[in-house]
Write an enzyme that holds these catalytic residues in place. Structure first.
Site, PDB file in Angstrom:
ATOM      1  N   ALA A  65      66.719   1.632 -32.812  1.00 26.27           N
ATOM      2  CA  ALA A  65      65.506   2.892 -31.842  1.00 26.27           C
ATOM      3  C   ALA A  65      64.546   1.974 -31.868  1.00 26.27           C
ATOM      4  CB  ALA A  65      65.199   3.635 -32.931  1.00 26.27           C
ATOM      5  N   GLY A 108      69.358   1.066 -34.953  1.00 28.17           N
ATOM      6  CA  GLY A 108      69.894   2.404 -33.667  1.00 28.17           C
ATOM      7  C   GLY A 108      70.864   1.904 -33.210  1.00 28.17           C
ATOM      8  N   GLU A 111      74.346   1.419 -34.650  1.00 27.81           N
ATOM      9  CA  GLU A 111      74.863   3.479 -35.201  1.00 27.81           C
ATOM     10  C   GLU A 111      74.630   3.688 -34.112  1.00 27.81           C
ATOM     11  OE1 GLU A 111      70.909   3.689 -36.907  1.00 27.81           O
ATOM     12  OE2 GLU A 111      72.138   4.332 -38.369  1.00 27.81           O
ATOM     13  N   GLU A 131      66.637  -2.223 -40.906  1.00 28.48           N
ATOM     14  CA  GLU A 131      65.490  -0.812 -40.987  1.00 28.48           C
ATOM     15  C   GLU A 131      64.599  -1.508 -41.785  1.00 28.48           C
ATOM     16  OE1 GLU A 131      68.492  -0.608 -40.221  1.00 28.48           O
ATOM     17  OE2 GLU A 131      68.923   1.327 -38.580  1.00 28.48           O
TER      18      GLU A 131
HETATM   19  N1  CO8 Z   1      61.593  -1.740 -30.115  1.00 26.12           N
HETATM   20  C1  CO8 Z   1      60.511  -0.901 -29.789  1.00 26.12           C
HETATM   21  N2  CO8 Z   1      60.756  -2.257 -28.739  1.00 26.12           N
HETATM   22  C2  CO8 Z   1      61.358  -3.231 -29.199  1.00 26.12           C
HETATM   23  C3  CO8 Z   1      62.559  -3.601 -29.868  1.00 26.12           C
HETATM   24  C4  CO8 Z   1      62.424  -1.964 -30.890  1.00 26.12           C
HETATM   25  N3  CO8 Z   1      63.393  -2.169 -31.524  1.00 26.12           N
HETATM   26  N4  CO8 Z   1      63.429  -3.888 -29.980  1.00 26.12           N
HETATM   27  C5  CO8 Z   1      62.862  -5.021 -29.492  1.00 26.12           C
HETATM   28  N5  CO8 Z   1      61.973  -4.538 -27.987  1.00 26.12           N
HETATM   29  C6  CO8 Z   1      60.597  -4.728 -27.542  1.00 26.12           C
HETATM   30  C7  CO8 Z   1      59.791  -6.086 -27.831  1.00 26.12           C
HETATM   31  O1  CO8 Z   1      58.778  -5.247 -28.635  1.00 26.12           O
HETATM   32  C8  CO8 Z   1      59.254  -7.572 -26.797  1.00 26.12           C
HETATM   33  O2  CO8 Z   1      58.573  -6.194 -26.292  1.00 26.12           O
HETATM   34  P1  CO8 Z   1      56.984  -6.980 -25.743  1.00 26.12           P
HETATM   35  O3  CO8 Z   1      57.324  -8.040 -24.808  1.00 26.12           O
HETATM   36  O4  CO8 Z   1      56.264  -5.703 -24.909  1.00 26.12           O
HETATM   37  O5  CO8 Z   1      56.614  -7.726 -26.845  1.00 26.12           O
HETATM   38  C9  CO8 Z   1      60.830  -6.976 -25.962  1.00 26.12           C
HETATM   39  O6  CO8 Z   1      60.745  -5.955 -26.416  1.00 26.12           O
HETATM   40  C10 CO8 Z   1      61.255  -8.292 -26.299  1.00 26.12           C
HETATM   41  O7  CO8 Z   1      61.856  -8.645 -27.521  1.00 26.12           O
HETATM   42  P2  CO8 Z   1      61.528  -9.968 -28.572  1.00 26.12           P
HETATM   43  O8  CO8 Z   1      60.654 -10.527 -28.150  1.00 26.12           O
HETATM   44  O9  CO8 Z   1      61.237  -9.288 -30.543  1.00 26.12           O
HETATM   45  O10 CO8 Z   1      62.263 -10.853 -28.492  1.00 26.12           O
HETATM   46  P3  CO8 Z   1      63.197 -11.772 -29.410  1.00 26.12           P
HETATM   47  O11 CO8 Z   1      64.271 -12.420 -28.491  1.00 26.12           O
HETATM   48  O12 CO8 Z   1      62.126 -12.812 -29.912  1.00 26.12           O
HETATM   49  O13 CO8 Z   1      63.529 -10.672 -30.559  1.00 26.12           O
HETATM   50  C11 CO8 Z   1      65.405  -9.138 -31.634  1.00 26.12           C
HETATM   51  C12 CO8 Z   1      64.568 -10.017 -30.595  1.00 26.12           C
HETATM   52  C13 CO8 Z   1      65.590 -10.059 -33.180  1.00 26.12           C
HETATM   53  C14 CO8 Z   1      66.081  -8.532 -31.321  1.00 26.12           C
HETATM   54  C15 CO8 Z   1      62.678  -8.363 -32.394  1.00 26.12           C
HETATM   55  O14 CO8 Z   1      63.298  -8.009 -30.358  1.00 26.12           O
HETATM   56  C16 CO8 Z   1      63.578  -7.461 -33.032  1.00 26.12           C
HETATM   57  O15 CO8 Z   1      63.531  -7.806 -34.422  1.00 26.12           O
HETATM   58  N6  CO8 Z   1      64.146  -6.427 -32.757  1.00 26.12           N
HETATM   59  C17 CO8 Z   1      63.674  -5.159 -33.833  1.00 26.12           C
HETATM   60  C18 CO8 Z   1      65.367  -4.825 -34.072  1.00 26.12           C
HETATM   61  C19 CO8 Z   1      64.377  -3.805 -35.391  1.00 26.12           C
HETATM   62  O16 CO8 Z   1      63.875  -3.922 -36.140  1.00 26.12           O
HETATM   63  N7  CO8 Z   1      65.508  -2.702 -34.969  1.00 26.12           N
HETATM   64  C20 CO8 Z   1      65.560  -1.442 -35.926  1.00 26.12           C
HETATM   65  C21 CO8 Z   1      64.428  -1.131 -35.708  1.00 26.12           C
HETATM   66  S1  CO8 Z   1      64.602   0.955 -36.297  1.00 26.12           S
HETATM   67  C22 CO8 Z   1      66.001   1.772 -35.860  1.00 26.12           C
HETATM   68  O17 CO8 Z   1      66.734   1.509 -35.661  1.00 26.12           O
HETATM   69  C23 CO8 Z   1      65.664   3.152 -36.732  1.00 26.12           C
HETATM   70  C24 CO8 Z   1      67.509   3.744 -36.610  1.00 26.12           C
HETATM   71  C25 CO8 Z   1      67.477   4.628 -36.922  1.00 26.12           C
HETATM   72  C26 CO8 Z   1      66.505   6.336 -36.133  1.00 26.12           C
HETATM   73  C27 CO8 Z   1      67.315   7.245 -36.821  1.00 26.12           C
HETATM   74  C28 CO8 Z   1      65.865   8.413 -36.152  1.00 26.12           C
HETATM   75  C29 CO8 Z   1      66.345   9.569 -37.271  1.00 26.12           C
END
Ligand code: CO8
Length: 257
Positions: A65, A108, A111, A131
Site C-alpha cells: 500500500a 498490500g 495481499e 508491515e
Molecule cells: N509506498 C510508497 N512508495 C513506495 C513504496 C510504498 N509501499 N515502496 C516503494 N516506494 C517508492 C519509494 O519511496 C521510492 O520513491 P522515491 O524514488 O520517490 O524515493 C521508489 O518507490 C523506489 O523505491 P526504493 O528507492 O525504496 O527502491 P529499492 O529498490 O531501494 O527498494 C523496496 C525496494 C525494498 C521494495 C523498498 O522500496 C521498500 O521497502 N518498500 C516498502 C515496502 C513496504 O513496507 N511495504 C508495505 C507497505 S504497508 C502495506 O502494504 C499495508 C497494506 C494494508 C493496507 C490495508 C488498509 C486497510
C-alpha cells in the site's frame, strides 16, 4: 477505456491488467484501487473475456500500500472512511484472475496477489508482509489468506519478522502454483489464462465458487455445495455439448448457456 495507473489489453479471451506506477514500485494508492475495481468489473461484464491476468513490472508486482498516502492518516480517517475496504470488490470478481508476480510483492502487494485465484511467480519474485516494520499489520487480508495458504508457522514467521520469501520457498510452501523464468512470466500466465478462457464459462464460474467455499465452510457443507453446483451444471447446454464432444472425439463448442 484507459486508466491512470493501469494498462489493460485484451489478448483473445484474456484480459491482461498491468499495474503501472513505476515511480512508486506500483504502490497501491486510492487511484490504483479505483482503477482496479473498474477494470475488473469491465472484465467480469464482458462475455468475450474468460480469464484475467494481473501483473506488475519485472522489478515489482507491487511494493505495498502507498506508505506516503497512509502516513498522515488518523484512526478516524482509516476506520471512519473504511480505508481500502473496496478491495472486497476485487475479490468479488466472478471469473478467474491469475496473479503473475515478478519482483517485490510486499504488504498490500502480496495481499493483492493472494486475492487472485492463483499466483504464477517469476523466479525473481519476493513475497513479504513487512508491515510490522512500520508498526502496523497486514490490513488487506494478508494474515488470513496467508495462514490459509501456507499455515500458521510460516505466516507467523513472515508477519512477525517481516522477512521476504523467495519464489522457490513460496512454491514449496504452497503460496504460488508455479514458478517460471521471469522473462517468460507474462507469456506463461497468459497461456494458462487462455486455457482457462477456453473452458465452458459456467463450469469455470462454478469451480472458482466451490474452491473458494472450501475456505468458508465445513468440509461437509463444502462437499454438499460442490455436489449441488455439479448437479446444476446438468441444466446447462454446455454440459450436453461437452459430453457429446467427448464421445464424438472433437473439441466442445461452448455457448455459456
Ligand atoms: N509506498 C510508497 N512508495 C513506495 C513504496 C510504498 N509501499 N515502496 C516503494 N516506494 C517508492 C519509494 O519511496 C521510492 O520513491 P522515491 O524514488 O520517490 O524515493 C521508489 O518507490 C523506489 O523505491 P526504493 O528507492 O525504496 O527502491 P529499492 O529498490 O531501494 O527498494 C523496496 C525496494 C525494498 C521494495 C523498498 O522500496 C521498500 O521497502 N518498500 C516498502 C515496502 C513496504 O513496507 N511495504 C508495505 C507497505 S504497508 C502495506 O502494504 C499495508 C497494506 C494494508 C493496507 C490495508 C488498509 C486497510
Amino acid at each position: 477505456m484507459t486508466y491512470e495507473t493501469l494498462l489493460v489489453e485484451q489478448r483473445g479471451g484474456v484480459t491482461l491488467i498491468t499495474l503501472n506506477r513505476p515511480q512508486a514500485l506500483n504502490a497501491l494508492n486510492s487511484q490504483v484501487l479505483a482503477d482496479l475495481i473498474s477494470a475488473l468489473a469491465a472484465f467480469d461484464a464482458d462475455p468475450s473475456q474468460g480469464c484475467a491476468v494481473l501483473t506488475g513490472s519485472e522489478k515489482a508486482f507491487a511494493a505495498g500500500a502507498d506508505i506516503k498516502e497512509m502516513a498522515s492518516q488518523s484512526f478516524a480517517d482509516m476506520y471512519g472512511g473504511n480505508f481500502f475496504a473496496g478491495y472486497d470488490r476485487v475479490t468479488a470478481t466472478r471469473k478467474p484472475v491469475i496473479a503473475a508476480v515478478a519482483g517485490y510483492a510486499l504488504g498490500g502487494g502480496c495481499e493483492l496477489a493472494m486475492m487472485c485465484d492463483f499466483i504464477i511467480a517469476g523466479d525473481n519474485a519476493k513475497f513479504g508482509q513487512p508491515e510490522i516494520k512500520l508498526a502496523v499489520t497486514p490490513g488487506m487480508g494478508g494474515s488470513q489468506r496467508m495462514a490459509r495458504a501456507i499455515g500458521k508457522a510460516k505466516t507467523m514467521d513472515m508477519c512477525l519478522t517481516g522477512r521476504m520469501m523467495d519464489a522457490t520457498e513460496a512454491e514449496q510452501s504452497g503460496l504460488v502454483a508455479r514458478v517460471v523464468p521471469v522473462a517468460d512470466l507474462v507469456e506463461e500466465a497468459v497461456k494458462a489464462a487462455t486455457t482457462i478462457a477456453g473452458m465452458a464459462p459456467l463450469a469455470t464460474l462454478a469451480v472458482k465458487e466451490m474452491v473458494n467455499a472450501a475456505f468458508e465452510t465445513t468440509l461437509q457443507q463444502g462437499v454438499v455445495f460442490e455436489r449441488r453446483l455439479f448437479h446444476g451444471l446438468f441444466g446447462s447446454e454446455d454440459q450436453t455439448e461437452g459430453m457429446a464432444a467427448f464421445v464424438e472425439k472433437r473439441p466442445g463448442n461452448w455457448t455459456g448457456r
